[in-house]
Structures are given as structure tokens and as C-alpha cells.
Design a protein around this motif. Structure first.
Motif, PDB file in Angstrom:
ATOM      1  N   ASP A  67     -44.329 -42.946  -4.660  1.00 36.29           N
ATOM      2  CA  ASP A  67     -45.405 -42.978  -3.595  1.00 36.29           C
ATOM      3  C   ASP A  67     -45.421 -41.419  -3.068  1.00 36.29           C
ATOM      4  O   ASP A  67     -46.646 -40.952  -2.423  1.00 36.29           O
ATOM      5  CB  ASP A  67     -44.612 -43.663  -2.212  1.00 36.29           C
ATOM      6  CG  ASP A  67     -44.514 -44.981  -2.610  1.00 36.29           C
ATOM      7  OD1 ASP A  67     -45.579 -45.818  -2.785  1.00 36.29           O
ATOM      8  OD2 ASP A  67     -43.430 -45.437  -2.670  1.00 36.29           O
ATOM      9  N   ALA A  68     -44.454 -40.316  -3.674  1.00 41.21           N
ATOM     10  CA  ALA A  68     -44.845 -39.066  -3.353  1.00 41.21           C
ATOM     11  C   ALA A  68     -44.082 -38.247  -4.309  1.00 41.21           C
ATOM     12  O   ALA A  68     -43.116 -38.682  -4.912  1.00 41.21           O
ATOM     13  CB  ALA A  68     -44.303 -38.655  -1.644  1.00 41.21           C
ATOM     14  N   ALA A  69     -44.324 -36.847  -4.332  1.00 45.61           N
ATOM     15  CA  ALA A  69     -43.665 -35.875  -5.343  1.00 45.61           C
ATOM     16  C   ALA A  69     -43.371 -34.955  -4.412  1.00 45.61           C
ATOM     17  O   ALA A  69     -44.201 -34.318  -3.813  1.00 45.61           O
ATOM     18  CB  ALA A  69     -44.534 -35.545  -6.536  1.00 45.61           C
ATOM     19  N   PHE A  70     -42.048 -34.588  -4.467  1.00 41.03           N
ATOM     20  CA  PHE A  70     -41.578 -33.448  -3.536  1.00 41.03           C
ATOM     21  C   PHE A  70     -41.468 -32.295  -4.592  1.00 41.03           C
ATOM     22  O   PHE A  70     -40.594 -32.459  -5.487  1.00 41.03           O
ATOM     23  CB  PHE A  70     -40.087 -33.786  -2.923  1.00 41.03           C
ATOM     24  CG  PHE A  70     -40.273 -34.677  -1.744  1.00 41.03           C
ATOM     25  CD1 PHE A  70     -41.135 -35.302  -1.149  1.00 41.03           C
ATOM     26  CD2 PHE A  70     -39.058 -34.842  -1.086  1.00 41.03           C
ATOM     27  CE1 PHE A  70     -41.452 -36.291  -0.297  1.00 41.03           C
ATOM     28  CE2 PHE A  70     -39.086 -35.666   0.207  1.00 41.03           C
ATOM     29  CZ  PHE A  70     -40.183 -36.198   0.457  1.00 41.03           C
ATOM     30  N   LEU A  71     -42.141 -31.178  -4.580  1.00 39.65           N
ATOM     31  CA  LEU A  71     -41.855 -29.908  -4.880  1.00 39.65           C
ATOM     32  C   LEU A  71     -41.152 -29.018  -4.135  1.00 39.65           C
ATOM     33  O   LEU A  71     -41.457 -28.648  -3.212  1.00 39.65           O
ATOM     34  CB  LEU A  71     -43.277 -29.309  -5.431  1.00 39.65           C
ATOM     35  CG  LEU A  71     -44.453 -30.216  -5.954  1.00 39.65           C
ATOM     36  CD1 LEU A  71     -45.553 -29.353  -6.181  1.00 39.65           C
ATOM     37  CD2 LEU A  71     -43.601 -30.947  -7.225  1.00 39.65           C
ATOM     38  N   PHE A  72     -39.849 -28.514  -4.650  1.00 39.54           N
ATOM     39  CA  PHE A  72     -39.002 -27.490  -4.218  1.00 39.54           C
ATOM     40  C   PHE A  72     -39.259 -26.148  -4.697  1.00 39.54           C
ATOM     41  O   PHE A  72     -39.128 -25.786  -5.541  1.00 39.54           O
ATOM     42  CB  PHE A  72     -37.428 -27.958  -4.404  1.00 39.54           C
ATOM     43  CG  PHE A  72     -37.094 -29.291  -3.437  1.00 39.54           C
ATOM     44  CD1 PHE A  72     -36.402 -29.336  -2.600  1.00 39.54           C
ATOM     45  CD2 PHE A  72     -37.306 -30.552  -4.186  1.00 39.54           C
ATOM     46  CE1 PHE A  72     -36.094 -30.333  -1.809  1.00 39.54           C
ATOM     47  CE2 PHE A  72     -37.092 -31.804  -3.508  1.00 39.54           C
ATOM     48  CZ  PHE A  72     -36.367 -31.767  -2.471  1.00 39.54           C
ATOM     49  N   SER A  73     -39.773 -25.376  -3.379  1.00 44.00           N
ATOM     50  CA  SER A  73     -40.057 -24.094  -3.607  1.00 44.00           C
ATOM     51  C   SER A  73     -40.790 -23.942  -4.946  1.00 44.00           C
ATOM     52  O   SER A  73     -40.467 -23.016  -5.964  1.00 44.00           O
ATOM     53  CB  SER A  73     -38.834 -22.991  -3.758  1.00 44.00           C
ATOM     54  OG  SER A  73     -37.991 -23.330  -2.471  1.00 44.00           O
ATOM     55  N   PRO A  74     -41.978 -24.760  -5.068  1.00 43.30           N
ATOM     56  CA  PRO A  74     -42.739 -24.413  -6.473  1.00 43.30           C
ATOM     57  C   PRO A  74     -43.583 -23.144  -6.567  1.00 43.30           C
ATOM     58  O   PRO A  74     -43.857 -22.386  -5.729  1.00 43.30           O
ATOM     59  CB  PRO A  74     -43.805 -25.573  -6.176  1.00 43.30           C
ATOM     60  CG  PRO A  74     -44.016 -25.843  -4.716  1.00 43.30           C
ATOM     61  CD  PRO A  74     -42.805 -25.437  -4.161  1.00 43.30           C
ATOM     62  N   SER A  75     -43.962 -22.555  -7.684  1.00 44.96           N
ATOM     63  CA  SER A  75     -44.881 -21.651  -7.792  1.00 44.96           C
ATOM     64  C   SER A  75     -45.947 -21.835  -7.572  1.00 44.96           C
ATOM     65  O   SER A  75     -46.515 -23.376  -7.225  1.00 44.96           O
ATOM     66  CB  SER A  75     -44.449 -21.202  -9.241  1.00 44.96           C
ATOM     67  OG  SER A  75     -45.271 -22.334 -10.476  1.00 44.96           O
ATOM     68  N   ALA A  76     -46.871 -20.952  -7.323  1.00 44.50           N
ATOM     69  CA  ALA A  76     -48.565 -21.219  -6.967  1.00 44.50           C
ATOM     70  C   ALA A  76     -49.102 -22.065  -8.079  1.00 44.50           C
ATOM     71  O   ALA A  76     -49.845 -22.982  -7.740  1.00 44.50           O
ATOM     72  CB  ALA A  76     -49.248 -19.917  -6.775  1.00 44.50           C
TER      73      ALA A  76
END
Length: 271
Positions: free
Chosen positions: A16-25
Motif C-alpha cells: 500500500d505504500a513505499a517508505f524511502l528512508f533518506s533517499p537521494s534525489a
């Protein structure tokens, strides 16, 4: 499709969702530009990619599980995800770029109150973070190489002072110093070797040291094995709008209390 491909496919299937932890641009742009049926939530110390769905991490959680717990609680509290949702978490454990993907249910962890500790406390989040940093560093180094315990009560300082009494002179009585200043942090570490709690205002001003907390401990339930310092922390946060951060002399752990409950436990050696 190889067995490894199948495992990876199962991890990200029907989320249902994707969590991106401190992603690059570039990583965030790839996710944002893709046509998917899941939401993208960025979790990190700052929203460097200007994501509309963002959960701020006020601490550099060294443990991935703690990061995920905080991200989930923050996203649920902000209604970015619902408690029954399935989440794919993309984070970095060993490298600067993403190297870990995990699948979790939003209900995987019991609600600890860690997000609420920083976001909905009277004290400013930066003040709570600064106190944590003092406690964590003190937990790592101790006093002259020896373990030390400490208790910091943050916020609602007037009420805390009314529910405590001095054990000795107050070295901060006429000062206007704030936690977070490197010189002040050295003073806090030095004074921590003596008994009593530090009282810190909502804005970070150090109001007092050497305070004996006097709220009733009746009805306060803390985990077995924790002593008087933790009991006092639970009691004072139940009777005031303060939060309390405790460094345990016996096991070296840093713990936080709010509204009479233990809401966060950290190992200084992981930071």
C-alpha cells in the motif's frame, strides 16, 4: 525467474505504500515519476527532496527496526497510511545507497508513543533531541571511564519545580544557558555525577540541577529491573506535561518516559 527474483518480488508485491528512508534525489524522482498503485512516503531527518508525504526523524536511529517503528508511527499519526496497510521499506544498512528492502505491516509494532514524544510534547523537538545527545554521549563515555546515571526532565519546568526540592545549590539559578551549547553540555556531563535530576524548560533553558523529584509513584508501572530513577521519571511525567530522559547506570541504556509510560529505549553504543 530465479528463486532470488521470486523472493524479492514477494517482498514488494501488493504493498500500500513505499517508505524511502533518506533517499537521494534521483531515487525519489524515480519513485515519484513511476505509475504505481502505492503511495510514497519519505522518512528522514529533513525533507531534502520536497516530498509531499514526509515523516521527520528527529534522531539518528542506529537500529533499522527503530527507524521503521518511528516511520510507521509518524505515518499513521499523520494519516499517510492506515493501520492495516502493508509497507515496503527501502533503506540503507551497509552502504550510502539503498541496500535493504523489508516488508512490514503497519500493525507490526505496538504503538510505543515515540513519534508523539517528539512531535506532541510541550518541549521543542530540537530540545528533546539535544538532551538525548547529551545522554547518549554520557552513556558512551561515562565519567572518567566509569558508568554514570542521569535524569533529565524536559518541559513544563514550573510544575516540575513545584513537585521537587533541591538536594544542593543550583549552579544554574541565575544563568541563562541552554542545552545544545557545547560548553553547556560539558557542564551537564560534569554535574551528572552527583545525585538529582536536571530540569530543562520547553525552550531548552537549564532551570536547575540536583532536584529531588517528589511525585507519588503510586500506580506507576515500569518494567521490572528498573530502579528509583526510572520510577521517578515515570511519576513526574504522569503528573506533569514534561518528558523524562534517563541514563541507567546499571545497564547503560537511555530511556524516555512520557505520560507515565516508557516510550523509547536506546543503546548508546549503537549511535
Amino acid at each position: 525467474m530465479t528463486p532470488l527474483d521470486e523472493v524479492l518480488s514477494d517482498i514488494v508485491a501488493a504493498v500500500d505504500a513505499a517508505f524511502l528512508f533518506s533517499p537521494s534525489a534521483s531515487l525519489y524522482e524515480d519513485f515519484a515519476a513511476a505509475e504505481t498503485d502505492y503511495d510514497v512516503v519519505v522518512v528522514g531527518p529533513e525533507n531534502a527532496v520536497d516530498a509531499p508525504n514526509f515523516v521527520e526523524l528527529p534522531l539518528d536511529f542506529g537500529d533499522v527496526t527503530a527507524q521503521v517503528r518511528f516511520g510507521l508511527e509518524g505515518a499513521i499519526d499523520q494519516e499517510l497510511v492506515a493501520e492495516g496497510d502493508t509497507i515496503a521499506c527501502v533503506t540503507s544498512v551497509f552502504e550510502d545507497g539503498p541496500d535493504t528492502v523489508m516488508r512490514v505491516q503497519a500493525t507490526e509494532f505496538s504503538h510505543s508513543g515515540v513519534y508523539d514524544l517528539f512531535v506532541n510534547s510541550r518541549a521543542e523537538p530540537a530540545v528533546i533531541r539535544n538532551v538525548f545527545e547529551v545522554a547518549i554521549e554520557l552513556g558512551k563515555k561515562g565519567q572518567k571511564g566509569k558508568p554514570v546515571g542521569a535524569l533529565f526532565v524536559v518541559g513544563d519546568a514550573g510544575k516540575v519545580m513545584n513537585k521537587s526540592r533541591p538536594l544542593s545549590y543550583n549552579p544554574f539559578e541565575k544563568s541563562h544557558v541552554h542545552v545544545g551549547d557545547p560548553i553547556v553540555n560539558v557542564m551537564l556531563k560534569e554535574f551528572s555525577r552527583l545525585d538529582g535530576a536536571f530540569v530543562i524548560s520547553d525552550s531548552g533553558k537549564i532551570v536547575s540541577a540536583y532536584r529531588y523529584l517528589e511525585p507519588s509513584a503510586a500506580g506507576v508501572d515500569i518494567p521490572k529491573g528498573l530502579g528509583a530513577r526510572h520510577m521517578a521519571a515515570g511519576a513526574i511525567t504522569r503528573d506533569t506535561n514534561a518528558v523524562a530522559i534517563v541514563l541507567s547506570e546499571s545497564d547503560g541504556m537511555v530511556r524516555a518516559f512520557k505520560a507515565g509510560e516508557l516510550v523509547l529505549e536506546l543503546d548508546p553504543e549503537e549511535y
